[in-house]
Scaffold this motif. Structure first.
Motif, PDB file in Angstrom:
ATOM      1  N   LEU A 558     -10.557  -1.025   9.234  1.00 35.14           N
ATOM      2  CA  LEU A 558     -10.059  -1.525   7.959  1.00 35.14           C
ATOM      3  C   LEU A 558     -11.203  -1.494   6.943  1.00 35.14           C
ATOM      4  O   LEU A 558     -12.179  -2.236   7.079  1.00 35.14           O
ATOM      5  CB  LEU A 558      -9.499  -2.946   8.115  1.00 35.14           C
ATOM      6  CG  LEU A 558      -8.348  -3.083   9.117  1.00 35.14           C
ATOM      7  CD1 LEU A 558      -7.856  -4.516   9.185  1.00 35.14           C
ATOM      8  CD2 LEU A 558      -7.197  -2.139   8.767  1.00 35.14           C
ATOM      9  N   PRO A 559     -11.100  -0.656   5.919  1.00 37.07           N
ATOM     10  CA  PRO A 559     -12.258  -0.413   5.034  1.00 37.07           C
ATOM     11  C   PRO A 559     -12.552  -1.508   4.023  1.00 37.07           C
ATOM     12  O   PRO A 559     -13.681  -1.612   3.551  1.00 37.07           O
ATOM     13  CB  PRO A 559     -11.880   0.887   4.324  1.00 37.07           C
ATOM     14  CG  PRO A 559     -10.387   0.904   4.334  1.00 37.07           C
ATOM     15  CD  PRO A 559      -9.977   0.252   5.624  1.00 37.07           C
ATOM     16  N   GLU A 563      -7.452  -4.615   2.722  1.00 37.91           N
ATOM     17  CA  GLU A 563      -6.759  -4.057   3.885  1.00 37.91           C
ATOM     18  C   GLU A 563      -6.688  -5.071   5.021  1.00 37.91           C
ATOM     19  O   GLU A 563      -5.708  -5.124   5.767  1.00 37.91           O
ATOM     20  CB  GLU A 563      -7.474  -2.785   4.351  1.00 37.91           C
ATOM     21  CG  GLU A 563      -7.326  -1.605   3.414  1.00 37.91           C
ATOM     22  CD  GLU A 563      -5.895  -1.087   3.365  1.00 37.91           C
ATOM     23  OE1 GLU A 563      -5.201  -1.142   4.397  1.00 37.91           O
ATOM     24  OE2 GLU A 563      -5.470  -0.652   2.280  1.00 37.91           O
ATOM     25  N   VAL A 564      -7.737  -5.876   5.173  1.00 34.42           N
ATOM     26  CA  VAL A 564      -7.726  -6.919   6.205  1.00 34.42           C
ATOM     27  C   VAL A 564      -6.624  -7.925   5.927  1.00 34.42           C
ATOM     28  O   VAL A 564      -5.852  -8.300   6.819  1.00 34.42           O
ATOM     29  CB  VAL A 564      -9.097  -7.626   6.272  1.00 34.42           C
ATOM     30  CG1 VAL A 564      -9.034  -8.809   7.233  1.00 34.42           C
ATOM     31  CG2 VAL A 564     -10.179  -6.655   6.709  1.00 34.42           C
ATOM     32  N   VAL A 565      -6.542  -8.394   4.685  1.00 33.40           N
ATOM     33  CA  VAL A 565      -5.499  -9.353   4.317  1.00 33.40           C
ATOM     34  C   VAL A 565      -4.112  -8.740   4.518  1.00 33.40           C
ATOM     35  O   VAL A 565      -3.189  -9.390   5.013  1.00 33.40           O
ATOM     36  CB  VAL A 565      -5.695  -9.817   2.866  1.00 33.40           C
ATOM     37  CG1 VAL A 565      -4.494 -10.646   2.393  1.00 33.40           C
ATOM     38  CG2 VAL A 565      -6.982 -10.632   2.738  1.00 33.40           C
ATOM     39  N   LYS A 566      -3.960  -7.464   4.160  1.00 31.50           N
ATOM     40  CA  LYS A 566      -2.677  -6.778   4.354  1.00 31.50           C
ATOM     41  C   LYS A 566      -2.297  -6.738   5.829  1.00 31.50           C
ATOM     42  O   LYS A 566      -1.120  -6.959   6.191  1.00 31.50           O
ATOM     43  CB  LYS A 566      -2.773  -5.356   3.790  1.00 31.50           C
ATOM     44  CG  LYS A 566      -1.505  -4.536   3.939  1.00 31.50           C
ATOM     45  CD  LYS A 566      -1.687  -3.132   3.355  1.00 31.50           C
ATOM     46  CE  LYS A 566      -0.441  -2.286   3.536  1.00 31.50           C
ATOM     47  NZ  LYS A 566      -0.633  -0.915   2.978  1.00 31.50           N
ATOM     48  N   LEU A 585       3.031 -13.468   7.241  1.00 30.23           N
ATOM     49  CA  LEU A 585       2.674 -14.557   6.337  1.00 30.23           C
ATOM     50  C   LEU A 585       3.526 -14.599   5.075  1.00 30.23           C
ATOM     51  O   LEU A 585       3.668 -15.655   4.456  1.00 30.23           O
ATOM     52  CB  LEU A 585       1.196 -14.436   5.944  1.00 30.23           C
ATOM     53  CG  LEU A 585       0.191 -14.430   7.104  1.00 30.23           C
ATOM     54  CD1 LEU A 585      -1.215 -14.211   6.574  1.00 30.23           C
ATOM     55  CD2 LEU A 585       0.283 -15.728   7.891  1.00 30.23           C
ATOM     56  N   GLY A 586       4.060 -13.479   4.665  1.00 23.81           N
ATOM     57  CA  GLY A 586       4.877 -13.457   3.458  1.00 23.81           C
ATOM     58  C   GLY A 586       4.088 -13.705   2.182  1.00 23.81           C
ATOM     59  O   GLY A 586       4.600 -14.306   1.234  1.00 23.81           O
ATOM     60  N   LEU A 587       2.849 -13.221   2.130  1.00 20.99           N
ATOM     61  CA  LEU A 587       2.031 -13.412   0.935  1.00 20.99           C
ATOM     62  C   LEU A 587       2.439 -12.435  -0.155  1.00 20.99           C
ATOM     63  O   LEU A 587       2.693 -11.266   0.112  1.00 20.99           O
ATOM     64  CB  LEU A 587       0.549 -13.207   1.259  1.00 20.99           C
ATOM     65  CG  LEU A 587      -0.089 -14.121   2.312  1.00 20.99           C
ATOM     66  CD1 LEU A 587      -1.537 -13.711   2.535  1.00 20.99           C
ATOM     67  CD2 LEU A 587      -0.004 -15.577   1.883  1.00 20.99           C
ATOM     68  N   GLU A 591      -1.068 -13.649  -4.216  1.00 18.45           N
ATOM     69  CA  GLU A 591      -1.648 -14.497  -3.180  1.00 18.45           C
ATOM     70  C   GLU A 591      -2.653 -13.720  -2.335  1.00 18.45           C
ATOM     71  O   GLU A 591      -3.709 -14.242  -1.956  1.00 18.45           O
ATOM     72  CB  GLU A 591      -0.534 -15.073  -2.307  1.00 18.45           C
ATOM     73  CG  GLU A 591       0.292 -16.140  -3.002  1.00 18.45           C
ATOM     74  CD  GLU A 591       1.482 -16.606  -2.171  1.00 18.45           C
ATOM     75  OE1 GLU A 591       1.841 -17.797  -2.248  1.00 18.45           O
ATOM     76  OE2 GLU A 591       2.062 -15.757  -1.449  1.00 18.45           O
ATOM     77  N   SER A 592      -2.348 -12.473  -2.041  1.00 16.34           N
ATOM     78  CA  SER A 592      -3.291 -11.640  -1.293  1.00 16.34           C
ATOM     79  C   SER A 592      -4.586 -11.457  -2.071  1.00 16.34           C
ATOM     80  O   SER A 592      -5.685 -11.529  -1.515  1.00 16.34           O
ATOM     81  CB  SER A 592      -2.662 -10.278  -0.987  1.00 16.34           C
ATOM     82  OG  SER A 592      -1.550 -10.419  -0.117  1.00 16.34           O
TER      83      SER A 592
END
Length: 636
Positions: A558-559, A563-566, A585-587, A591-592
């Motif tokens: 994950l670059p 991308e990590v949050v996604k 999570l439904g962010l 929010e992301s």
């Protein structure tokens, strides 16, 4: 007040002349020579400007770095009661001259800030500094008079600028109210780099103004690098950002800009920065300056590899978060592939599990993993490393000084562990807001991100925050599905390969076989425990300084933080051993973004000091190594 202060300076000067105890510094008189014209010379980067918590004359808490970045800065250290005419009065008088001259040059005045910081916080309260400053400030010129809440807050700043200040005591051991110190004034550029240091003999308003003009006119490649990243030290030396575009231009960082300054590393271990708990240190390997210095030397020494080309720091690069921003997975000696990403070493002294799979539990033991691994530093045996160090002249006596005996498997591991336990970095914007109770320290998006981190997103279930400190890890292993996904993937028939900026070709995967080592399947902690439930389980990393250590996850897949949050927003990757803590999570997009803003607020306030210290470390002369002689049994 203004008349009184100027009178005191003139009186001190008159006394000095009358008593002929010392001549007046050049800063009081006209220059006896014609100074070099601005722009006809260069001012190299000396080191990164240190940070620290200060109080303004309005009793507002700020960090020194908050007062840098938008303007050039002249920083001086004084105390209001100083009577040494060539000490604090000289610095204040020269800066006063500068402020008067620049009132006639508004194009310069708007680009310069003077900071005068007291090193006597007991007497020089914010109110005292305000009155002191009123006697010198000229018009609306930006000259700020600062102090600190106490000596404990002041000392790290003095250490960072290598300001040796000592109290003077009388025959009865009573503090006289005066200090012994060497005058220094620092010129700091917009990148928070120290560009010149002025002592008594070199402090003069005319040369200082010329230096300011030179920096403002400086249009070297450094400025272009800065336009890409505000933290020029914290990036790859050859930054490949936007390399995929056809109009890419090289923005490599010159090696001459990597000059550093040694720091008091022991202080970061004995008194960790705000937000970190007390550092756990083994009883049989207490921290000492000699051990730390030896471990630091070993860490950056390329001779610790089989062919004298590879050091610990080549995978754990200081300016890249003590990790490696340029590779998803590490590459060892002679280009040998490593399966996993180089983990950051910030705050590694707190880690209870080491390596991505957590197979080691002490830094002393962990050190020998990469030293002996065939695809990392490739040493054939422990004895080979020990004998090589014994044969190196520049290590002679260092182990004996640190441990009372020469290099052994034990002392080599202990020395490296000592250095790594000093790489403690916190006092981030989050720490100042959450633990320091500074309401303005954290941005509004980052505050919303924190609410998500501890609430809807439930990140803190694994990345733990306590009431008094935060390591951002539960010190456990979890299966997020990243390892499972990689194991289940089949190689595509064709792979896209970039051969130049903006130029890509599709190559049959069969044609790429044999060009590099095939990576073995990675099953996480299962490879150690042999327990099926441990398949694809990896330790929870700390999130401190996480914005500095991309790419992410054990395989660097994950670059970016986005991308990590996604990935976590979708609930990880489903598999039979997926951690029950993970769920969708439904962010929203906002929010992301807020969550990323929070993660970016975890960069430590002393990172620049640790990077600068690393730049000052020796790297070893690989051409001067004496190879160990084989023993009789080895010869046979």
């Amino acid at each position: 007040m203004k008349i009184f202060i100027i009178f005191c300076i003139l009186l001190a000067a008159a006394n000095a002349i009358a008593q002929e105890t010392k001549p007046l510094a050049p800063g009081y008189t006209a220059l006896p020579f014609e100074p070099a014209k601005p722009g006809t010379y260069t001012l190299p980067i000396i080191t990164q400007a240190a940070d620290g918590e200060v109080l303004t004359s309005n009793n507002q808490t700020k960090h020194l770095h908050d007062l840098m970045g938008d303007k050039l800065v002249l920083l001086s250290f004084i105390y209001a009661a100083c009577s040494d005419v060539n000490g604090c009065p000289l610095a204040t008088q020269v800066l006063h001259k500068i402020s008067r001259q620049l009132q006639k040059q508004p194009e310069l005045a708007d680009k310069l800030r003077l900071l005068t910081l007291s090193f006597n916080p007991t007497q020089d309260t914010p109110e005292m500094m305000r009155h002191y400053g009123e006697g010198f400030k000229t018009g609306d010129f930006d000259w700020q008079f600062l102090t600190t809440r106490d000596e404990a807050a002041l000392q790290p700043i003095l250490d960072g600028y290598q300001q040796n200040v000592q109290k003077v005591y009388d025959d009865k051991g009573q503090f006289t109210g005066t200090f012994s110190h060497l005058l220094r004034v620092y010129l700091i550029d917009k990148d928070k780099n120290v560009r010149n240091i002025y002592s008594v003999d070199f402090l003069h308003a005319d040369t200082l103004i010329n230096d300011v003009k030179t920096l403002l006119a400086d249009a070297k490649p450094q400025a272009a690098v800065q336009a890409v990243s505000p933290e020029v030290l914290f990036q790859p030396g050859d930054n490949k950002q936007h390399y995929q575009q056809a109009d890419y231009q090289t923005r490599s960082l010159a090696l001459e800009q990597r000059r550093g300054q040694s720091a008091n590393l022991l202080a970061f271990a004995q008194k960790p920065p705000l937000g970190l708990p007390k550092l756990p240190v083994p009883k049989d390997n207490q921290l000492t300056p000699a051990k730390i210095a030896l471990g630091r030397k070993l860490f950056f020494d390329r001779r610790l590899s089989l062919n004298n080309t590879f050091s610990c720091a080549i995978c754990h690069i200081p300016e890249q978060g003590f990790s490696n921003n340029e590779m998803t997975t590490a590459v060892g000696i002679e280009g040998r592939s490593v399966r996993r990403n180089s983990p950051s070493l910030y705050n590694v002294g707190y880690a209870q599990l080491l390596f991505h799979d957590g197979r080691e539990n002490s830094l002393e033991q962990q050190a020998w993993g990469p030293l002996l691994a065939h695809n990392e530093m490739a040493n054939p045996s422990i004895g080979y490393v020990v004998d090589k160090l014994k044969a190196s002249a520049d290590y002679r006596g260092l182990f004996e000084k640190a441990f009372g005996k020469g290099p052994t498997m034990e002392t080599i591991g202990q020395a490296l562990a000592n250095y790594q336990r000093t790489l403690n970095s916190s006092d981030s914007a989050f720490d100042r807001w959450y633990f320091g109770k500074q309401k303005a320290a954290l941005s509004e998006p980052a505050r919303r991100g924190f609410a998500l981190f501890t609430g809807k997103a439930a990140c803190s279930a694994c990345h733990v925050i306590s009431d008094k400190s935060a390591l951002f890890t539960d010190q456990k292993r979890h299966n997020t599905g990243i390892g499972y996904t990689e194991s289940m993937q089949k190689a595509p028939e064709k792979q896209r390969v970039q051969v130049a900026p903006g130029v890509f070709v599709d190559v049959n995967s069969d044609n790429l076989k044999g060009l590099n080592t095939e990576k073995a399947n990675d099953l996480g902690y299962y490879e150690i425990s042999q327990i099926p439930v441990d398949r694809w389980a990896y330790k929870t990393p700390s999130l401190r300084n996480v914005a500095l250590s991309a790419p992410y996850m054990h395989n660097g897949s994950l670059p970016t933080l986005a991308e990590v949050v996604k990935f976590y927003n979708q609930g990880g990757a489903a598999n039979e051993n997926l951690s029950p803590l993970l769920k969708p999570l439904g962010l929203s997009d906002r929010e992301s973004a807020d969550l990323v803003a929070f993660l970016e607020a975890l960069n430590g306030g002393n990172v620049s000091t640790l990077v600068s210290d690393a730049f000052a470390a020796p790297v070893g002369d690989s051409g001067a190594i004496a190879r160990p002689m084989p023993s009789t049994s080895q010869a046979r």
